[in-house]
Design an enzyme around this catalytic site. Structure first.
Site, short mmCIF file in Angstrom:
data_model
loop_
_atom_site.label_atom_id
_atom_site.label_comp_id
_atom_site.label_asym_id
_atom_site.label_seq_id
_atom_site.Cartn_x
_atom_site.Cartn_y
_atom_site.Cartn_z
N LYS A 171 5.00 1.62 -9.61
CA LYS A 171 4.86 2.59 -8.62
C LYS A 171 6.40 2.70 -7.64
O LYS A 171 6.71 3.48 -7.37
CB LYS A 171 3.42 2.49 -7.73
N LYS A 240 7.86 2.73 3.86
CA LYS A 240 7.11 1.49 3.26
C LYS A 240 7.41 1.32 1.77
O LYS A 240 7.84 0.10 1.35
CB LYS A 240 5.57 1.78 3.60
P1 NAD Z 1 -3.29 8.62 4.74
O1 NAD Z 1 -2.90 7.73 5.75
O2 NAD Z 1 -3.39 9.84 4.66
O3 NAD Z 1 -4.77 7.93 4.42
C1 NAD Z 1 -5.37 6.50 4.31
C2 NAD Z 1 -6.69 6.81 4.87
O4 NAD Z 1 -7.15 5.30 5.08
C3 NAD Z 1 -6.96 7.27 6.38
O5 NAD Z 1 -8.18 8.19 6.25
C4 NAD Z 1 -7.28 6.14 7.01
O6 NAD Z 1 -8.12 6.67 8.29
C5 NAD Z 1 -7.88 5.06 6.06
N1 NAD Z 1 -8.14 3.90 6.49
C6 NAD Z 1 -7.12 3.24 7.16
N2 NAD Z 1 -7.24 1.70 7.65
C7 NAD Z 1 -8.74 1.76 7.05
C8 NAD Z 1 -9.51 0.58 6.92
N3 NAD Z 1 -9.26 -0.53 7.49
N4 NAD Z 1 -10.71 0.93 6.32
C9 NAD Z 1 -11.34 2.01 5.83
N5 NAD Z 1 -10.17 3.19 6.01
C10 NAD Z 1 -9.07 3.00 6.52
O7 NAD Z 1 -2.44 7.99 3.29
P2 NAD Z 1 -2.63 8.92 1.85
O8 NAD Z 1 -1.29 9.61 1.85
O9 NAD Z 1 -3.74 9.44 1.58
O10 NAD Z 1 -2.09 7.51 0.95
C11 NAD Z 1 -2.82 6.58 0.48
C12 NAD Z 1 -2.04 5.58 -0.16
O11 NAD Z 1 -1.53 6.52 -1.45
C13 NAD Z 1 -0.88 5.08 0.35
O12 NAD Z 1 -1.01 3.61 -0.05
C14 NAD Z 1 0.28 5.89 -0.14
O13 NAD Z 1 1.47 5.15 0.01
C15 NAD Z 1 -0.30 6.02 -1.61
N6 NAD Z 1 0.34 7.37 -2.15
C16 NAD Z 1 0.31 8.56 -1.31
C17 NAD Z 1 0.76 9.71 -1.77
C18 NAD Z 1 0.73 11.02 -1.18
O14 NAD Z 1 1.41 12.10 -1.55
N7 NAD Z 1 0.25 11.20 0.28
C19 NAD Z 1 1.13 9.68 -3.14
C20 NAD Z 1 1.03 8.57 -4.08
C21 NAD Z 1 0.52 7.48 -3.31
#
Ligand code: NAD
Length: 304
Positions: A171, A240
Site C-alpha cells: 500500500k 501519513k
Molecule cells: P476517516 O478519518 O474518514 O475515517 C476514520 C473513522 O474512524 C472516523 O469515522 C473516526 O471517527 C473513526 N475512529 C477514529 N478513532 C476511532 C476509535 N478509537 N474507535 C472507533 N472509531 C474511530 O478516514 P478514511 O478516509 O475513511 O480512511 C480510513 C483508512 O483508510 C485510513 O487508514 C486511510 O489512510 C485509508 N484509506 C483511505 C482512502 C480514502 O480515499 N479516503 C483510500 C485508501 C485507504
C-alpha cells in the site's frame, strides 16, 4: 441469516465499504467514536455497539478502517479494544497503518489465537462505493482463501504474502506513486496554465499521451478542474502515508530522492491547507501566489 460481521471505523472509506457488506446480505455490528457516523447504517439494520470490545464479543470476523497507526493499535490491543472481545477469531484491517504496527498487532493477537489479516485498500471513496478497491492482503494462505468471497464484495483481493506488514508495504508503494502523481501533475498544470494553456485541454492531451496518471485521469477531471476539492481523502492521511513510506525506506537503508521532495510538498499542503483539507487542495497550495487558478471551463476562466 449469515454470521454477523463487525466493523469499526465508519469514516469516508468505512461507510461505503460497510454499506456494500450490508447490501450483500451480511448482518453488521458497528462501532465508531463519532456516534453520528454509524447512524445511516443503523437505520439500514446494522447493530450499534458501545465499544470495539463489544463488537468483538458479537462477531468472529471484524473489519477495521481507522485513520492512523496508533489508533489501529489501541483499537486492536487497548483495554476496550478488539482483543478484549470474547468471540473474535480474525481482525481484517483495511486501514493504512504501516508495516510495524501490522507486525506488532499480529504478534500480540496471535498470543490470543486471533488471526490478523493485514489488508489495506486502494481506489478511494469512489472505489469503495463501487466495490472496485484493490485489496492487498498479507496473511496465511488458508485464511486468505476463507476470506476471498467476503473481500470480493469490496474489491479485487491480491494475496501479496504471508507476513503481516507486506500488505502495508504494498500500500505504501502504491500511495508513494499516487501522492507523487498528484504533486507533480499539480506543478505541471500550473506551469502550462501560467504559460497560457487551457487547463481542460491540457488534461485531455495528457490523458491521450504519455503523461497520463491517476491524478490526470481521476482527480483533475472530477475534483480539481471543477474546483470541488472533494475526492474524500484527507491531506493528513496522504501525509501519513508518505511519512510511513520514508520511515520504511530509511529502515531499509534506501535513499529515495524524489519521494523526499514529494513528502516536503505534502507537508507544505498539510501546513497551509490544514490536516483535514481534502488532498486535492494540493493544487491550491501549488498555485500559491502565482496569480493562477487551474480551473475547468465550467468552473470559470483561468485567471492571471
Ligand atoms: P476517516 O478519518 O474518514 O475515517 C476514520 C473513522 O474512524 C472516523 O469515522 C473516526 O471517527 C473513526 N475512529 C477514529 N478513532 C476511532 C476509535 N478509537 N474507535 C472507533 N472509531 C474511530 O478516514 P478514511 O478516509 O475513511 O480512511 C480510513 C483508512 O483508510 C485510513 O487508514 C486511510 O489512510 C485509508 N484509506 C483511505 C482512502 C480514502 O480515499 N479516503 C483510500 C485508501 C485507504
Amino acid at each position: 441469516m449469515s454470521e454477523p460481521l463487525g466493523f469499526v471505523g465508519i469514516g469516508n472509506m468505512g461507510a461505503p465499504i460497510a454499506g456494500r457488506l450490508l447490501d450483500a446480505g451480511h448482518p453488521l455490528v458497528v462501532f465508531d467514536v463519532s456516534a453520528g457516523a454509524t447512524a445511516p447504517l443503523v437505520e439500514r439494520g446494522a447493530r450499534q455497539a458501545g465499544s470495539a470490545a463489544e463488537v468483538a464479543s458479537l462477531a468472529e470476523t471484524v473489519l477495521t478502517s481507522l485513520p492512523t497507526p496508533d489508533i489501529v493499535e489501541s483499537v486492536a490491543l487497548g483495554p476496550e479494544g478488539l482483543g478484549a472481545g470474547t468471540r473474535i477469531k480474525r481482525l481484517v484491517d483495511l486501514s493504512t497503518s504501516g508495516p510495524r504496527v501490522a507486525a506488532r498487532v499480529a504478534q500480540a493477537l496471535a498470543a490470543q489465537r486471533i488471526a490478523f489479516v493485514d489488508s489495506p485498500v486502494s481506489g478511494g471513496v469512489a472505489g469503495a462505493r463501487a466495490g472496485t478497491l484493490a485489496v492487498m492482503v498479507a496473511c496465511e494462505r488458508a485464511e486468505f482463501e476463507r476470506l476471498q468471497p467476503l473481500l470480493r464484495v469490496i474489491g479485487k483481493p491480491f494475496h501479496v504474502g504471508e507476513r503481516p506488514g507486506l500488505g502495508q508495504m504494498m500500500k505504501l508503494v502504491n500511495n508513494l506513486l499516487s501522492g507523487a502523481a498528484l504533486a507533480i501533475t499539480s506543478e505541471a498544470m500550473l506551469l502550462g496554465a501560467k504559460a497560457g494553456l487551457d487547463p481542460e485541454t491540457m488534461v485531455e492531451v495528457i490523458n491521450a499521451g504519455s503523461g497520463r496518471n491517476s491524478a490526470s485521469q481521476d482527480k483533475f477531471p472530477k475534483s480539481i478542474l471543477p474546483r470541488r476539492f472533494d475526492a474524500g481523502f484527507a491531506t493528513r492521511l496522504m501525509f501519513k502515508d508518505l511519512r510511513l513510506c520514508l520511515e520504511e525506506a530509511e529502515a531499509l537503508g534506501l535513499t529515495l530522492w524524489v519521494a523526499s521532495a514529494v513528502r516536503q510538498l505534502w507537508l507544505k499542503t498539510f501546513n497551509e491547507m490544514g490536516p483535514d483539507s481534502d488532498f486535492t487542495t494540493i493544487m491550491r497550495c501549488v498555485e500559491g501566489s502565482s496569480g493562477i487558478e487551474v480551473r475547468g471551463r465550467a468552473a470559470g476562466r483561468s485567471s492571471g
